[in-house]
Each structure stands twice: as C-alpha cells, then as structure tokens.
Write an enzyme that holds these catalytic residues in place. Structure first.
Site, mmCIF file in Angstrom:
data_model
loop_
_atom_site.group_PDB
_atom_site.id
_atom_site.type_symbol
_atom_site.label_atom_id
_atom_site.label_comp_id
_atom_site.label_asym_id
_atom_site.label_seq_id
_atom_site.Cartn_x
_atom_site.Cartn_y
_atom_site.Cartn_z
ATOM 1 N N ARG A 82 10.477 0.359 1.920
ATOM 2 C CA ARG A 82 9.992 1.675 1.510
ATOM 3 C C ARG A 82 9.027 2.200 2.575
ATOM 4 N NH1 ARG A 82 5.271 3.368 -2.268
ATOM 5 N NH2 ARG A 82 5.597 5.588 -2.172
ATOM 6 N N HIS A 128 3.949 11.393 1.449
ATOM 7 C CA HIS A 128 2.887 10.424 1.132
ATOM 8 C C HIS A 128 1.591 10.953 1.746
ATOM 9 C CE1 HIS A 128 2.176 5.971 -0.018
ATOM 10 N NE2 HIS A 128 0.996 6.470 0.260
ATOM 11 N N ASN A 225 4.611 10.760 -3.468
ATOM 12 C CA ASN A 225 3.849 9.577 -3.808
ATOM 13 C C ASN A 225 2.557 9.971 -4.529
ATOM 14 O OD1 ASN A 225 3.280 6.581 -3.366
ATOM 15 N ND2 ASN A 225 1.408 7.514 -2.564
ATOM 16 N N GLU A 226 2.418 9.523 -5.781
ATOM 17 C CA GLU A 226 1.153 9.587 -6.514
ATOM 18 C C GLU A 226 0.501 10.968 -6.604
ATOM 19 O OE1 GLU A 226 -1.458 6.559 -5.005
ATOM 20 O OE2 GLU A 226 -0.165 4.951 -5.707
ATOM 21 N N ASN A 365 3.739 2.947 -9.277
ATOM 22 C CA ASN A 365 2.745 2.308 -8.407
ATOM 23 C C ASN A 365 1.641 1.822 -9.313
ATOM 24 O OD1 ASN A 365 4.220 3.188 -6.245
ATOM 25 N ND2 ASN A 365 2.625 4.509 -5.396
ATOM 26 N N TYR A 367 -1.683 -1.242 -9.818
ATOM 27 C CA TYR A 367 -2.495 -2.263 -9.153
ATOM 28 C C TYR A 367 -3.279 -3.146 -10.099
ATOM 29 C CZ TYR A 367 -1.317 -0.349 -4.616
ATOM 30 O OH TYR A 367 -0.619 0.031 -3.497
ATOM 31 N N GLU A 431 4.951 0.223 -5.701
ATOM 32 C CA GLU A 431 3.752 -0.352 -5.076
ATOM 33 C C GLU A 431 3.054 -1.268 -6.051
ATOM 34 O OE1 GLU A 431 0.725 2.191 -3.333
ATOM 35 O OE2 GLU A 431 2.280 3.425 -2.420
ATOM 36 N N GLU A 488 -6.393 2.225 5.452
ATOM 37 C CA GLU A 488 -6.538 2.354 3.997
ATOM 38 C C GLU A 488 -7.356 3.616 3.678
ATOM 39 O OE1 GLU A 488 -5.038 1.292 1.469
ATOM 40 O OE2 GLU A 488 -6.452 1.796 -0.111
#
Ligand code: PNW
Length: 541
Positions: A82, A128, A225-226, A365, A367, A431, A488
């Site tokens: 990805r 993204h 994305n998100e 996604n 975590y 993710e 990041e």
C-alpha cells in the site's frame, strides 16, 4: 504425530497482507522532476510546527531508492504493497485546467510495474494528505466544495487513466480482458437496449470472477486516507497542514467551530464523485475495487456509569460514524447532528445518492483502544476524555513512543466485530502499527530487537485470526504500518513506526525483528484454500 495441514484454522489463501507507506512520508526529492509543492512542504517550514523543525525534503529518499525498496518488499514476501500517489507530482498545480506531469506518471508506473513483476498487488491511495499548495492558495483547498470536488475528481481520472489498465497483467487477464472488451463493444452497439442496471450486473460478475483469480494482481484503489485527520488535525486543532485553527497562538487564520465539519463534508463528496467516475467509466474495463479508509480506535467505557458508557459510543460516532455512517448507511450520526446543529453541512438528495454505497469495502486504520469518560468540551472526541489507566490504576497495555498509543489486542478484535456488525462490508485493515518507546535513541542492534512491536503485532494478528475464524468477521487484508521508519508528520523523525529501520545518515535499511515475525506469521497462517468452507476437512494424523 505427522501433521498434514494443521487443524488450526487459517486465513483464506486470497488474504492480502503487506506493508504500507505514504508519498510525503517516504519519497523526499520534493523539488525534482516537476513536482509541485504540497501543503506539507510549506507547513513543515513554519517554525514550531514539526519536532526539531524537520520536513520531508529527503525523508527515506524512496523517490530515488524505489528499486531497492521494491527488492526488499519482495524479500519480505508480501502479497500487496500500500503506497500513495503525490497529487502534486501528477498535476503540479493541482487543478483540472493545469498540466499533467509525465515524469510523475512515469514514477508511479515504475512502482506499479515493478510490483507486478514481483507478483505484488499494488494497493494505491490517491490522497494521503499532500494537497497541492496551489489549490489551497487559489481557493482554500478542502474548504471550497465546488472547486475541490471537481479538481479531486479530475486528479482521480488522470490516475485511473494512467495506472488502471494493469489488470491486463494478471494470469487470466488477457482472456478476461478480451471477453470483457468484446462484450462491452457488443453492448455499446446495442446501447439503447442496454440499461445501466444490466451494465452494473455485468461489472459485478466480472468483478467476482477477477476477485477469485489466484492472487490476481489487480490494483486496489483507495480515494482518501483518514478524513478525520485531514479535517480535525488540519482545520480544527491546527497541528497538521494546513494548520488552521481558532487558537490564535497556533494559527493566524481558521475557525475550529465550523471548518473541520465543512472540510469533512467536502472530503466525503470528493471521494464519492471519484468513485462514481470510476464505476461509470473505468470499472468495467479495469476491474478491481475502490473504497475509502478511515481512522478510528476502539472505545471502551472507563466504567459502567451510564454517562461513560454513552461516551464510548459518542467517541465512535465522531471518529468513525462521521464518515462511515453517510458512506455505508446514508446519514450523519444523530449524535453529531445534535451536537453541531446547523454547523454540520447537509447533503442534497443527489449528493446523498452518490455518497451512500460509495465504498466497496471498509478501509480500517486503527492503532489502539481508549478508555472513555464523559465530559470535557472537546467536540472532536465527542465530548469524551481518553485514558489508558483503568479505575484500579493499571495500564491497558504496553506504552508506545506516542502518548496516544498502547497495545490492546482485545480492543482490536472488538473493533473488527463492531465494524462488521454495523457496516456489513468486507474489512481491509489498511494500517495498524506501533512506535517503540525511545527507539530513536537506541543503538542499532537494540532498535532491531523491537520486542514491544513484535508483542503488538503478535497480539493483533492472533486477534485478527480469532475475529475471522471464531467471530465470522469478513477480513480480507492486513497492512502493518509501516514498511519503513519515515517522516511521522508533526513528530518528525524521532517516532519510528517502521518494521524496517532506516539509518537517516546513510539511508540504509535494516529489517527489524517485527518484519521477520510478520513475514513468518503470514507464511504460517495463510491457508491453501480460498475459503475455509471450501477446504477439505483437514485432520491431524
Ligand atoms: C496515521 N492520532 O495517522 C497515518 O495514516 C499515517 O500517515 C501515520 O504515519 C500513522 O497513522 C502513524 O501515526 C495518524 O493522533 C495520526 O490518533 C495521528 C493519529 C492517528 C493516526
């Protein structure tokens, strides 16, 4: 005792697993080959916005080192990769009347072709977070519905056009493609008689067929994305590009009470328009699937008090329901309508018709898990406060480098069950990952023994297997974040999420223990059969 195929249930042989990255976090080479600036180029240059003032100018240098990166992916034996496409490499100024950059197309063609040569399925994210800066300057970017929907749809069209033909590479592809082409040209001659419904049915049939081809390397497309991060972190808290917020210490411009909700709405509409274009003009020829990926962590009430129990659902409504409810169910969550009143934009009937059903799968996604308590004035968390400390003072799990992340596999399994029950779509986990505490300060040999990350993935992989085989959740993919340590975002380079260590001085890559663990785990746990139901009964002898 000889074991001809263990009795332990496994994942289907079609299960996709692989690693994930995003363009701005790995590519670097931000001013070469005609790339335009993105909002992250400018934002990361504003003093105080990123840790140590770092930016994405070099990142993991993957724009130049893509061949080496692909070789390492092959070595890992992943089935899918990805990655995201940088809009400003494809259309440097971003807009529908702006020129397309052939060098940008060539770069992603190299990656896609390279992956296919290695038998790895490309899993492409169109957006993204790296919006062309020009669109932000020209008309406010995501804040301007009419412009951004058209420009994002145009950018998507350029990508479908340039990259979508690769279905021809699958083993049965040429035959399948030939049959499709003949049928379509036949039908278009009879176009008066051929209703849209009949075309849709046909597309569905072809899709089923191509989906079940053994490891068919077709492109899987993600639009966004998100959206929660785009809207809340970019336009509410102002901690991500473009950094808008009502907090004047943080940002000279912005209104956190209205803008995040407008941006979220416009992101949904841009996604839905791109999907409609794909289904109308490309799906029949290109096959494959398209969807969106949402971030969202599991929420557990801190205790059994009714207000804390309610706060867990409010948290899920804000993080996930805001986008998933309109896309899969056709309406915004009641809690959000009540909380925001007229500040929550409305969909027209025509818009809603596009939005509802606009994702073929649930892109997930995730975590961590938060314990939630009612209270506080944070609208972005549904008026809930988060903690990892249980009422008895113990911690939920192992603490990561980032304050917001602890290991908790039961929460991962619970969230998979929640999403499957509520949205009833196959789940692609796009993710999931862990940043080991203080990894950046460790000597290389210690950093490579990333036992906290191994613990995280072991727990979550087992939870995933249990969700599939014991709970009956339809999960089709799992992508650990990330292939490489990388940029990041606001946390710069000190937070490392990679299963591969990157020495930022030399750009050398070193597989960590977690990469080896995951490679072996999926080798051991992906079965030989398409679905467990079709598998012959396997007995231990
Ligand atoms: C995701 N949070 O972002 C992104 O998709 C990745 O680009 C990123 O590197 C990864 O997760 C790790 O952070 C998130 O504050 C950023 O809860 C922040 C949060 C969650 C996800």
């Amino acid at each position: 005792m000889a074991d001809i195929g263990s009795t332990t249930p496994k994942l289907s042989k079609d299960f996709l697993w692989g690693f994930a990255t995003a363009s701005f976090q790995v590519e670097g080479s931000t001013d070469v080959d005609g790339r335009g600036k993105s909002i992250w180029d400018d934002f990361s240059r504003i003093p105080g916005k990123t840790l140590d003032g770092r930016n994405g100018d070099v990142a993991t240098d993957s724009y130049r080192l893509w061949r080496e990166d692909l070789s390492l992916l092959k070595e890992y034996g992943i089935k899918s990769y990805r990655f995201s496409i940088a809009w400003s490499r494809i259309i440097p100024l971003g807009g529908r009347l702006d020129p397309v950059n052939p060098k940008g197309i060539e770069f992603y063609n190299n990656i896609i072709n390279g992956l296919l040569e290695y038998g790895i399925t490309p899993f492409v994210t169109l957006y993204h977070w790296d919006l062309p800066q020009e669109l932000h300057d020209r008309y406010g970017g995501w804040l301007n519905k009419d412009e951004i929907v058209k420009d994002f749809t145009n950018y998507s069209r350029v990508c479908f056009e340039a990259f979508g033909d690769r279905v021809k590479y699958c083993p049965l592809g040429p035959t399948l493609w030939y049959i499709q082409t003949l049928t379509i040209s036949f039908l278009s001659r009879l176009s008066q008689e051929c209703t849209e419904q009949c075309l849709t049915k046909l597309a569905f049939l072809f899709d089923c067929f191509s989906y079940h081809l053994p490891s068919s390397p077709f492109l899987i497309r993600l639009t966004m994305n998100e959206p929660w991060c785009i809207s809340i972190l970019g336009y509410g808290r102002g901690v991500f590009a473009p950094g808008r917020s009502s907090d004047r210490l943080r940002s000279p411009e912005g209104d956190s009470t209205t803008e995040p909700w407008i941006v979220g709405h416009n992101v949904i509409l841009s996604h839905a328009n791109a999907v409609e274009l794909y289904r109308r003009d490309y799906k029949l020829l290109q096959g494959g699937v398209i969807g969106i990926t949402l971030n969202g962590d599991w929420a557990m009430p801190y205790d059994n008090s009714p207000e804390n129990v309610a706060s867990a659902q409010h948290t899920l409504d804000l993080a996930i329901g805001w986008f998933a409810d309109p896309i899969y169910l056709g309406y915004y969550p009641a809690y959000m309508k009540e909380m925001l009143g007229a500040r929550l934009p409305m969909f027209s009937d025509a818009e809603l018709a596009l939005v509802q059903g606009s994702s073929d799968f649930y892109g997930m996604n995730t975590y961590t898990t938060n314990l939630t308590k009612a209270g506080g004035d944070d609208e972005f968390q549904g008026h809930a406060e988060y903690t990892f400390t249980r009422p008895d003072g113990t911690q939920l799990g192992t603490q990561a480098h980032c304050a917001w992340l602890q290991t908790y596999p039961d929460g991962f399994r619970a969230l998979l069950n929640y999403l499957w029950a509520r949205y009833k779509k196959p789940i692609y986990v796009t993710e999931n990952g862990f940043a080991v505490k203080d990894e950046n300060a460790m000597p290389l040999d210690r950093a490579l023994q990333d036992s906290d990350r191994v613990e995280y993935f072991q727990g979550n992989c087992e939870a995933l297997l249990a969700a599939v085989n014991e709970d009956g959740v339809d999960i089709r993919a799992y992508f650990p974040w990330s292939f490489l340590d990388n940029f990041e975002w606001a946390d710069g380079y000190q937070t490392r999420f990679g299963v591969t260590y990157v020495d930022y001085e030399t750009q050398k890559r070193y597989p960590k223990a977690s990469a080896k663990f995951l490679t072996k785990w999926f080798k051991d746990n992906i079965g030989l059969f398409s679905t467990l139901n079709e598998a012959p009964i396997r007995k231990a002898v």
